[in-house]
Design a protein around this motif. Structure first.
Motif, PDB file in Angstrom:
ATOM      1  N   VAL A 288      77.570  34.385  79.535  1.00  0.00           N
ATOM      2  CA  VAL A 288      76.716  35.066  78.560  1.00  0.00           C
ATOM      3  C   VAL A 288      75.377  34.340  78.455  1.00  0.00           C
ATOM      4  O   VAL A 288      75.332  33.113  78.325  1.00  0.00           O
ATOM      5  N   GLY A 289      74.279  35.098  78.472  1.00  0.00           N
ATOM      6  CA  GLY A 289      72.956  34.517  78.311  1.00  0.00           C
ATOM      7  C   GLY A 289      71.887  35.390  78.922  1.00  0.00           C
ATOM      8  O   GLY A 289      72.088  35.988  79.988  1.00  0.00           O
ATOM      9  N   ALA A 290      70.733  35.459  78.244  1.00  0.00           N
ATOM     10  CA  ALA A 290      69.638  36.307  78.727  1.00  0.00           C
ATOM     11  C   ALA A 290      68.915  35.640  79.891  1.00  0.00           C
ATOM     12  O   ALA A 290      69.063  34.443  80.151  1.00  0.00           O
TER      13      ALA A 290
ATOM     14  N   PRO B 267      66.726  30.698  78.531  1.00  0.00           N
ATOM     15  CA  PRO B 267      67.713  30.387  77.499  1.00  0.00           C
ATOM     16  C   PRO B 267      69.105  30.117  78.064  1.00  0.00           C
ATOM     17  O   PRO B 267      69.963  29.599  77.345  1.00  0.00           O
ATOM     18  N   SER B 268      69.315  30.462  79.327  1.00  0.00           N
ATOM     19  CA  SER B 268      70.633  30.274  79.935  1.00  0.00           C
ATOM     20  C   SER B 268      70.640  29.110  80.919  1.00  0.00           C
ATOM     21  O   SER B 268      71.459  29.082  81.852  1.00  0.00           O
ATOM     22  N   ILE B 269      69.781  28.139  80.688  1.00  0.00           N
ATOM     23  CA  ILE B 269      69.666  27.028  81.628  1.00  0.00           C
ATOM     24  C   ILE B 269      70.942  26.197  81.696  1.00  0.00           C
ATOM     25  O   ILE B 269      71.254  25.583  82.709  1.00  0.00           O
ATOM     26  N   ASP B 270      71.731  26.197  80.607  1.00  0.00           N
ATOM     27  CA  ASP B 270      72.962  25.409  80.579  1.00  0.00           C
ATOM     28  C   ASP B 270      74.174  26.165  81.129  1.00  0.00           C
ATOM     29  O   ASP B 270      75.264  25.591  81.219  1.00  0.00           O
ATOM     30  N   LEU B 271      73.999  27.434  81.483  1.00  0.00           N
ATOM     31  CA  LEU B 271      75.114  28.230  81.978  1.00  0.00           C
ATOM     32  C   LEU B 271      75.455  27.807  83.407  1.00  0.00           C
ATOM     33  O   LEU B 271      74.617  27.900  84.311  1.00  0.00           O
ATOM     34  N   ASP B 272      76.669  27.356  83.610  1.00  0.00           N
ATOM     35  CA  ASP B 272      77.123  26.888  84.921  1.00  0.00           C
ATOM     36  C   ASP B 272      77.765  28.057  85.670  1.00  0.00           C
ATOM     37  O   ASP B 272      78.997  28.172  85.743  1.00  0.00           O
ATOM     38  N   GLU B 273      76.933  28.910  86.231  1.00  0.00           N
ATOM     39  CA  GLU B 273      77.444  30.082  86.934  1.00  0.00           C
ATOM     40  C   GLU B 273      78.214  29.705  88.193  1.00  0.00           C
ATOM     41  O   GLU B 273      79.169  30.389  88.569  1.00  0.00           O
TER      42      GLU B 273
ATOM     43  N   ASP C  46      79.026  30.545  77.540  1.00  0.00           N
ATOM     44  CA  ASP C  46      77.591  30.571  77.842  1.00  0.00           C
ATOM     45  C   ASP C  46      77.086  29.220  78.338  1.00  0.00           C
ATOM     46  O   ASP C  46      75.876  28.998  78.407  1.00  0.00           O
ATOM     47  N   GLY C  47      78.011  28.323  78.657  1.00  0.00           N
ATOM     48  CA  GLY C  47      77.566  26.973  79.016  1.00  0.00           C
ATOM     49  C   GLY C  47      78.311  26.383  80.191  1.00  0.00           C
ATOM     50  O   GLY C  47      78.823  27.093  81.053  1.00  0.00           O
ATOM     51  N   ALA C  48      78.346  25.054  80.201  1.00  0.00           N
ATOM     52  CA  ALA C  48      79.044  24.300  81.229  1.00  0.00           C
ATOM     53  C   ALA C  48      80.101  23.434  80.556  1.00  0.00           C
ATOM     54  O   ALA C  48      80.071  23.217  79.346  1.00  0.00           O
ATOM     55  N   ASN C  49      81.037  22.968  81.345  1.00  0.00           N
ATOM     56  CA  ASN C  49      82.111  22.140  80.798  1.00  0.00           C
ATOM     57  C   ASN C  49      81.549  20.778  80.383  1.00  0.00           C
ATOM     58  O   ASN C  49      81.094  19.993  81.224  1.00  0.00           O
ATOM     59  N   THR C  50      81.565  20.480  79.080  1.00  0.00           N
ATOM     60  CA  THR C  50      81.032  19.208  78.561  1.00  0.00           C
ATOM     61  C   THR C  50      82.061  18.415  77.774  1.00  0.00           C
ATOM     62  O   THR C  50      81.728  17.384  77.195  1.00  0.00           O
ATOM     63  N   ALA C  51      83.294  18.900  77.709  1.00  0.00           N
ATOM     64  CA  ALA C  51      84.331  18.213  76.937  1.00  0.00           C
ATOM     65  C   ALA C  51      85.686  18.565  77.528  1.00  0.00           C
ATOM     66  O   ALA C  51      85.789  19.356  78.468  1.00  0.00           O
ATOM     67  N   GLY C  52      86.729  17.965  76.973  1.00  0.00           N
ATOM     68  CA  GLY C  52      88.079  18.287  77.411  1.00  0.00           C
ATOM     69  C   GLY C  52      88.647  17.264  78.367  1.00  0.00           C
ATOM     70  O   GLY C  52      87.951  16.347  78.845  1.00  0.00           O
ATOM     71  N   GLU C  53      89.930  17.441  78.681  1.00  0.00           N
ATOM     72  CA  GLU C  53      90.653  16.469  79.500  1.00  0.00           C
ATOM     73  C   GLU C  53      90.876  16.940  80.930  1.00  0.00           C
ATOM     74  O   GLU C  53      91.330  16.168  81.772  1.00  0.00           O
ATOM     75  N   ILE C  54      90.585  18.208  81.230  1.00  0.00           N
ATOM     76  CA  ILE C  54      90.810  18.733  82.570  1.00  0.00           C
ATOM     77  C   ILE C  54      89.574  19.477  83.042  1.00  0.00           C
ATOM     78  O   ILE C  54      88.909  20.168  82.259  1.00  0.00           O
ATOM     79  N   ALA C  55      89.226  19.328  84.313  1.00  0.00           N
ATOM     80  CA  ALA C  55      88.056  19.999  84.882  1.00  0.00           C
ATOM     81  C   ALA C  55      88.367  21.474  85.132  1.00  0.00           C
ATOM     82  O   ALA C  55      89.510  21.833  85.444  1.00  0.00           O
ATOM     83  N   PRO C  56      87.379  22.340  84.994  1.00  0.00           N
ATOM     84  CA  PRO C  56      87.619  23.779  85.201  1.00  0.00           C
ATOM     85  C   PRO C  56      88.194  24.110  86.580  1.00  0.00           C
ATOM     86  O   PRO C  56      89.097  24.957  86.693  1.00  0.00           O
TER      87      PRO C  56
END
Length: 331
Positions: free
Chosen positions: A229-231, A249-255, A200-210
């Motif tokens: 996921v998000g309304a 509510p889905s402003i952080d979803l990186d579609e 339901d979000g965007a990539n904000t952590a981890g070692e490799i980009a999506p």
């Protein structure tokens, strides 16, 4: 249980009578020797009358019946055999970051957080995948394999239900989840490598980009289906019940990223805005990546055709021996 595998063989039963009716009668060779009293011999009653001639036909009819029975392949069915397993291998990656606890979803007119709705409908999706091997990846700040690829779908569903927000951290490592899915799927047949990613979000952590992880997946022939996921935007009530603008509510979803990940790998991006749309998504996934469908159950079978075939052979042998003896007696 007794079964005739090919009952259509009994349609051959009238074949001898059809041939006798259709084919011309066999001609008799002309007599080479004329005997003056032959006419008187024909007037005498033959030793073997019509009844005797009919009595010599039944062995041939019985032989033909036994041969047809053998061709029909009678058999005894025993215990059912275990079906062969040849379904798809699918890893399911579920986001457990902090934003999945937002209660902008509904189930049966009751408010529900995003993870709760995903668990509900994903459980039904797992149940329909009988014949496939499924694995479960849970990710937040880091990604972990909760269930390796297995045919034990009940255990996969149980581990999904036991997951909770923050179990893997409160951030979102989408790229790491894809990378872990690649690691688990790379050794499987290329035609069945599928990753289902739910976030339901965007990539904000981890070692490799999506996007980088998606390119690696495409090189390995792994298709990724992404679900955001998000309304949709909703009216927000302020003080005294007055409307105070729209809230998304889905402003952080990186579609954009999720759609690109799916396109790079040959998959599809879906948007789950509510319970109905999530159910429709899973129905489309069933069409895109079909699970193994149950065919006709197979059973252990004991063939019985050697018995009528052997009886026909013994009867034919007996008739041949009897004919040979008769010729020796005449000689």
């Amino acid at each position: 249980m007794f079964e005739i595998y090919w009952p259509a063989a009994f349609a051959l039963l009238p074949l001898p009578w059809l041939l006798r009716w259709l084919l011309p009668a066999a001609g008799r060779p002309a007599s080479a020797l004329h005997i003056s009293f032959m006419r008187r011999l024909h007037q005498l009653e033959p030793a073997a009358g019509p009844q005797a001639r009919r009595g010599t036909r039944w062995p041939w009819l019985l032989i033909w019946l036994l041969l047809v029975c053998a061709v029909s392949r009678p058999q005894l069915l025993g215990a059912p055999l275990a079906p062969s397993i040849s379904g798809r291998d699918m890893m399911i990656a579920v986001d457990l970051s902090a934003s999945m606890e937002i209660r902008d979803m509904q189930l049966q007119d009751q408010p529900l957080d995003r993870l709760g709705l995903v668990k509900h409908w994903l459980g039904a999706f797992i149940e329909r995948r009988r014949g496939d091997r499924l694995g479960l990846i849970l990710f937040g700040s880091k990604a972990y394999v909760q269930a390796p690829l297995t045919y034990d779908l009940d255990s996969v569903a149980q581990w999904l239900n036991e997951s909770f927000i923050g179990l893997t951290g409160r951030d979102t490592a989408i790229g790491d989840a894809i990378g872990l899915g690649i690691k688990r799927l790379i050794q499987q047949p290329a035609s069945s490598r599928v990753l289902l990613l739910i976030t339901d979000g965007a990539n904000t952590a981890g070692e490799i980009a999506p996007i980088q992880a998606a390119q690696l997946a495409a090189e390995q022939g792994i298709r990724i289906f992404t679900i955001g996921v998000g309304a949709d935007s909703q009216q927000h009530e302020g003080l005294l019940g007055l409307l105070n603008g729209e809230v998304d509510p889905s402003i952080d979803l990186d579609e954009t990223t999720l759609r690109e990940v799916a396109e790079i790998t040959g998959g599809t991006y879906f948007r789950a805005r509510d319970s109905a749309s999530l159910e429709a998504i899973y129905a489309q996934l069933d069409e895109l990546e079909p699970s193994l469908r149950a065919g006709r159950p197979s059973h252990e079978s004991i063939p019985l055709y050697p018995w009528p075939l052997g009886a026909a052979w013994l009867l034919s042998l007996g008739m041949a021996v009897q004919q040979a003896r008769r010729q020796l007696h005449v000689a």
